[in-house]
Design a protein around this motif. Sequence first.
Motif, PDB file in Angstrom:
ATOM      1  N   ALA A  14      -8.273  -7.520  -1.705  1.00 32.21           N
ATOM      2  CA  ALA A  14      -8.786  -6.158  -1.523  1.00 32.21           C
ATOM      3  C   ALA A  14      -7.753  -5.125  -1.973  1.00 32.21           C
ATOM      4  O   ALA A  14      -8.107  -4.103  -2.569  1.00 32.21           O
ATOM      5  CB  ALA A  14      -9.151  -5.930  -0.055  1.00 32.21           C
ATOM      6  N   SER A  92     -10.205  -2.372   1.447  1.00 30.59           N
ATOM      7  CA  SER A  92     -11.048  -2.345   2.638  1.00 30.59           C
ATOM      8  C   SER A  92     -10.555  -3.289   3.726  1.00 30.59           C
ATOM      9  O   SER A  92     -10.834  -3.086   4.907  1.00 30.59           O
ATOM     10  CB  SER A  92     -12.496  -2.688   2.279  1.00 30.59           C
ATOM     11  N   LEU A 103     -13.720  -3.474   8.161  1.00 29.57           N
ATOM     12  CA  LEU A 103     -12.695  -2.585   7.641  1.00 29.57           C
ATOM     13  C   LEU A 103     -11.366  -2.930   8.286  1.00 29.57           C
ATOM     14  O   LEU A 103     -11.290  -3.139   9.497  1.00 29.57           O
ATOM     15  CB  LEU A 103     -13.046  -1.127   7.939  1.00 29.57           C
ATOM     16  N   ARG A 122     -14.259   0.100  -1.636  1.00 31.53           N
ATOM     17  CA  ARG A 122     -15.283  -0.827  -1.189  1.00 31.53           C
ATOM     18  C   ARG A 122     -16.254  -1.100  -2.341  1.00 31.53           C
ATOM     19  O   ARG A 122     -16.195  -0.456  -3.383  1.00 31.53           O
ATOM     20  CB  ARG A 122     -16.072  -0.238  -0.012  1.00 31.53           C
ATOM     21  N   ARG A 128     -16.820  -0.149  -8.237  1.00 30.94           N
ATOM     22  CA  ARG A 128     -15.389   0.127  -8.346  1.00 30.94           C
ATOM     23  C   ARG A 128     -14.989   0.530  -9.759  1.00 30.94           C
ATOM     24  O   ARG A 128     -14.000   1.222  -9.956  1.00 30.94           O
ATOM     25  CB  ARG A 128     -14.575  -1.103  -7.926  1.00 30.94           C
ATOM     26  N   HIS A 260     -17.091   1.628   7.306  1.00 33.24           N
ATOM     27  CA  HIS A 260     -17.351   0.204   7.497  1.00 33.24           C
ATOM     28  C   HIS A 260     -18.444  -0.342   6.578  1.00 33.24           C
ATOM     29  O   HIS A 260     -18.450  -1.541   6.276  1.00 33.24           O
ATOM     30  CB  HIS A 260     -17.757  -0.070   8.952  1.00 33.24           C
TER      31      HIS A 260
END
Length: 272
Positions: A14, A92, A103, A122, A128, A260
């Motif tokens: 992540a 995240s 999260l 996220r 992304r 979240h």
Amino acid sequence: MTIPLVVGVDGSEASLEAADWAADEAVRHDVPLHVLHAAGRDEEQVDVVGRTAERVRARAPSVRLSTEVLREDAAAALVDKGRDAFALVLGSRGLGDLAGMLLGSVSLAVAARAHCPVVVVRGGAAHRGAAAGDVVVGVEDEESSGTAVRFAFREAQARRCRLVAVHAWSVPVATPTPPGLSGYALQALERPPAQVLADALHDPGQRYPDVPVTREVVDGSARRALLKASAEADLLVVGARRRNGHIGLQLGLVNHALLHHAPCPIVVVPQT
């Protein structure tokens, strides 16, 4: 001297995805990128920043890159760096987070305490990679959301994409309503929600006249409205206010839920 974009890394997948996003963002805004690894004093030494720096250079050779390792609490170190940063970028979840967490604890702590915008990266690769299309901003009113709206306009201009501004409202359940008068009509007697949204967008819109804007006024849950609007977005932007008499930001239930569950990178922008 241009203040840097700061990305916090810990070697997790992540955080590597966050570094990729940050590299693209640094190029997009022509700002330096600072890679920070804050490790506890008892944590095994690993060349996290070195490996991340190699990845960033391969992805964005032109970026002005610096690195740093601090032996201190990650959330505290990031919040401190955020006092003089373009934004803080985080994954995240981190290596230390429990399986099943939506999260990471560091990301949530930084989002609630930082002095600059905090990006939690996220979503899937399309979201992304700035391939989906829109920047979505949640708008409460011009006083509460002004800084977030300006940030969202700037992002939309840099990405050359549409800005979707969402204002969700609902009349509290206990509010007495005259017979035959709907909740919308009752609130519209004072200030129509569409006018609240228009007022919040007016000044930033004048500053960024080339950004196409779509306005959405929703009678219902802000959480559901923003999750729906951001389903095909590159970025979701929300504001947060300072808590009177307390350190940190008023994230609230909506922002917690979005941090979240957002389907794309989300930015929490402190109101100034």
